[in-house]
Design a protein around this motif. Structure first.
Motif, mmCIF file in Angstrom:
data_model
loop_
_atom_site.group_PDB
_atom_site.id
_atom_site.type_symbol
_atom_site.label_atom_id
_atom_site.label_comp_id
_atom_site.label_asym_id
_atom_site.label_seq_id
_atom_site.Cartn_x
_atom_site.Cartn_y
_atom_site.Cartn_z
ATOM 1 N N ASN A 43 2.530 -1.348 -6.420
ATOM 2 C CA ASN A 43 3.231 -0.095 -6.726
ATOM 3 C C ASN A 43 2.476 1.124 -6.220
ATOM 4 O OD1 ASN A 43 5.302 -1.496 -7.989
ATOM 5 N ND2 ASN A 43 4.320 -1.374 -9.983
ATOM 6 N N VAL A 44 1.898 1.018 -5.040
ATOM 7 C CA VAL A 44 1.178 2.133 -4.417
ATOM 8 C C VAL A 44 1.826 2.397 -3.060
ATOM 9 C CG1 VAL A 44 -1.029 2.912 -3.476
ATOM 10 C CG2 VAL A 44 -0.979 1.567 -5.584
ATOM 11 N N ALA A 45 2.171 3.651 -2.801
ATOM 12 C CA ALA A 45 2.781 4.019 -1.524
ATOM 13 C C ALA A 45 1.747 3.920 -0.399
ATOM 14 C CB ALA A 45 3.323 5.442 -1.593
ATOM 15 N N LEU A 46 2.222 3.516 0.780
ATOM 16 C CA LEU A 46 1.353 3.410 1.951
ATOM 17 C C LEU A 46 1.853 4.348 3.032
ATOM 18 C CD1 LEU A 46 0.995 -0.469 2.111
ATOM 19 C CD2 LEU A 46 -0.669 1.171 1.224
ATOM 20 N N ASN A 47 0.927 5.007 3.692
ATOM 21 C CA ASN A 47 1.254 5.906 4.800
ATOM 22 C C ASN A 47 0.839 5.254 6.108
ATOM 23 O OD1 ASN A 47 2.176 7.943 3.097
ATOM 24 N ND2 ASN A 47 0.139 8.817 2.883
ATOM 25 N N ARG A 48 1.777 5.183 7.037
ATOM 26 C CA ARG A 48 1.465 4.655 8.369
ATOM 27 C C ARG A 48 0.988 5.810 9.234
ATOM 28 N NH1 ARG A 48 2.728 0.011 10.705
ATOM 29 N NH2 ARG A 48 4.334 -0.467 9.165
ATOM 30 N N GLN A 49 -0.160 5.624 9.865
ATOM 31 C CA GLN A 49 -0.695 6.658 10.747
ATOM 32 C C GLN A 49 -0.186 6.407 12.159
ATOM 33 O OE1 GLN A 49 -4.918 6.364 10.234
ATOM 34 N NE2 GLN A 49 -4.901 7.510 8.325
#
Length: 88
Positions: free
Chosen positions: A17-23
């Motif tokens: 339940n943790v958002a991930l950011n794609r670089q």
């Protein structure tokens, strides 16, 4: 402590339940612990050796009782239940 838990989050840790950011241009994603669009209740599981000074012998016997507390908004699960060995 919370700083030790934060430092334990690296390779082999499991985020839930943790958002991930794609670089852009990078083949990895980084967690965004401040993004609460999924939930405000993010969790992490990690191997015990990620914590410094952990007590190395991690052996114990089989438990006689296990208590699983639940908070079910729909009333399907009881707060506490006694299960038979077959149900467990």
């Amino acid at each position: 402590t919370e700083p030790e838990i934060y430092r334990a989050i690296h390779t082999d840790a499991l985020l839930e339940n943790v958002a991930l950011n794609r670089q852009e241009g990078v083949n990895t994603m980084t967690p965004d612990y401040f993004d609460t669009t999924k939930t405000e209740n993010g969790r992490v599981s990690y191997p015990i050796f990620h914590i410094p000074n952990y007590h190395e012998p991690q052996m114990a016997g089989h438990p006689k009782n296990i208590i699983f507390l639940s908070c079910d908004a729909f009333g399907v699960l009881p707060p506490v239940a006694k299960l038979s060995p077959g149900q467990a």
